[in-house]
Write a protein that holds these residues in place. Sequence first.
Motif, PDB file in Angstrom:
ATOM      1  N   GLY A 117       0.761  -1.258   0.073  1.00 27.45           N
ATOM      2  CA  GLY A 117       0.086  -0.005   0.068  1.00 27.45           C
ATOM      3  C   GLY A 117       0.934   1.121  -0.111  1.00 27.45           C
ATOM      4  N   CYS A 168      -0.183  -9.900  -6.135  1.00 28.30           N
ATOM      5  CA  CYS A 168      -0.608  -9.425  -4.580  1.00 28.30           C
ATOM      6  C   CYS A 168      -0.994 -10.592  -3.963  1.00 28.30           C
ATOM      7  CB  CYS A 168      -1.486  -8.514  -4.687  1.00 28.30           C
ATOM      8  SG  CYS A 168      -2.126  -7.903  -2.968  1.00 28.30           S
ATOM      9  N   TYR A 191       0.796 -12.287  -0.190  1.00 28.10           N
ATOM     10  CA  TYR A 191       0.089 -12.355   1.087  1.00 28.10           C
ATOM     11  C   TYR A 191      -0.100 -13.736   1.567  1.00 28.10           C
ATOM     12  CZ  TYR A 191      -1.263  -7.338   1.838  1.00 28.10           C
ATOM     13  OH  TYR A 191      -1.362  -6.101   2.044  1.00 28.10           O
ATOM     14  N   SER A 198      -1.196 -10.044   8.132  1.00 30.12           N
ATOM     15  CA  SER A 198      -1.538  -8.974   7.128  1.00 30.12           C
ATOM     16  C   SER A 198      -1.409  -7.576   7.789  1.00 30.12           C
ATOM     17  CB  SER A 198      -2.985  -9.159   6.409  1.00 30.12           C
ATOM     18  OG  SER A 198      -2.603 -10.158   5.208  1.00 30.12           O
ATOM     19  N   ASN A 213      -2.178  -3.644   8.742  1.00 30.83           N
ATOM     20  CA  ASN A 213      -2.958  -2.358   8.098  1.00 30.83           C
ATOM     21  C   ASN A 213      -2.829  -1.115   9.218  1.00 30.83           C
ATOM     22  OD1 ASN A 213      -5.279  -0.925   6.516  1.00 30.83           O
ATOM     23  ND2 ASN A 213      -6.135  -0.984   8.394  1.00 30.83           N
ATOM     24  N   ARG A 221      -8.086  -3.690   2.465  1.00 35.40           N
ATOM     25  CA  ARG A 221      -7.045  -4.635   2.992  1.00 35.40           C
ATOM     26  C   ARG A 221      -7.629  -5.337   4.432  1.00 35.40           C
ATOM     27  NH1 ARG A 221      -4.044  -0.727   3.872  1.00 35.40           N
ATOM     28  NH2 ARG A 221      -3.190  -0.489   1.853  1.00 35.40           N
TER      29      ARG A 221
END
Length: 298
Positions: free
Chosen positions: A163, A194, A198, A204, A206, A216
Amino acid sequence: MKVLITYKHYPMCGGNFFKWAFEELGHEVCSAGYYSGKVVPWEGNPEFPKYVFPPDVALSDDVPYLDVEKILTLLPWKPDLIFQVDAGFHLRGKTKIPNALFATDPHFLDYHAQELEVDYFFNPQPSTFKKYPKSLFLPWAYDPNIHKPDLDAEKIYDVVFIGLMYENRKKALAELSKFCKVFGKNAGIIYDECRTLYNQGKISFNWSSNNDIPMRIFEGMAYGNLVVTNRIEGLDLLFKEGKHYIGFSDVDELVEKVKYYLNNEDELFEIAEKGYMEVEKHTYKERIKYVLKTIFKS
């Protein structure tokens, strides 16, 4: 049903997911809007020739709006519904056709004029509901055709983030890199590539840009990862902290939580699995079903 969907068309944009959902549900869709070809208007304007999705009606100019009656003259048929995905382009004016708008970025962009003109104003960000009183909650979602786990993937990263690199994100990832393996990239990776990255991670990460619930969150859970995110207003309407995801308020708490779960992987994978099970109902198809039920009462 015949649906006109309008949005800025570039390889990676939210409008694509809504369009595909309408189509999967069996509706006849005509898409219209500015077309950037293979270029995504992010930092550096990266190009993705592998992912080019042209609209049915392409506008040559990147204009902020177009009169609704004008765009209707460009269509092959009269739509039963207009669905706008507004990330900087909207239709201006009134029409007798049911006209709904999804505000992609109410935490940054100004949608006051659009809110007054459309029949239905769908808003993904509870933090802005007071600002836009016509808001109907329609969160972002995930596409199970794209955002899905790979059970055979080797977990080579502890934390993955793709991002825009705001300063708080840079600082957070730098702190995490001191004790674990981090993959952090300033956008520029989409779809299959992507998903691959991941799926190579356990967590993950954020950190919202402005108290917003981003795509996301849903995508991270759909990959089967443990989502670790800053605390966001309204996220508890969808998921429960400590059960479906892990929250933090600052870098110190982030570091503490990531260290704990990397040292207690049974708990990490247990919460990740619960998040994966909970997010299953948050697809774009389900979002469109809700939109149609809201508008047509059936």
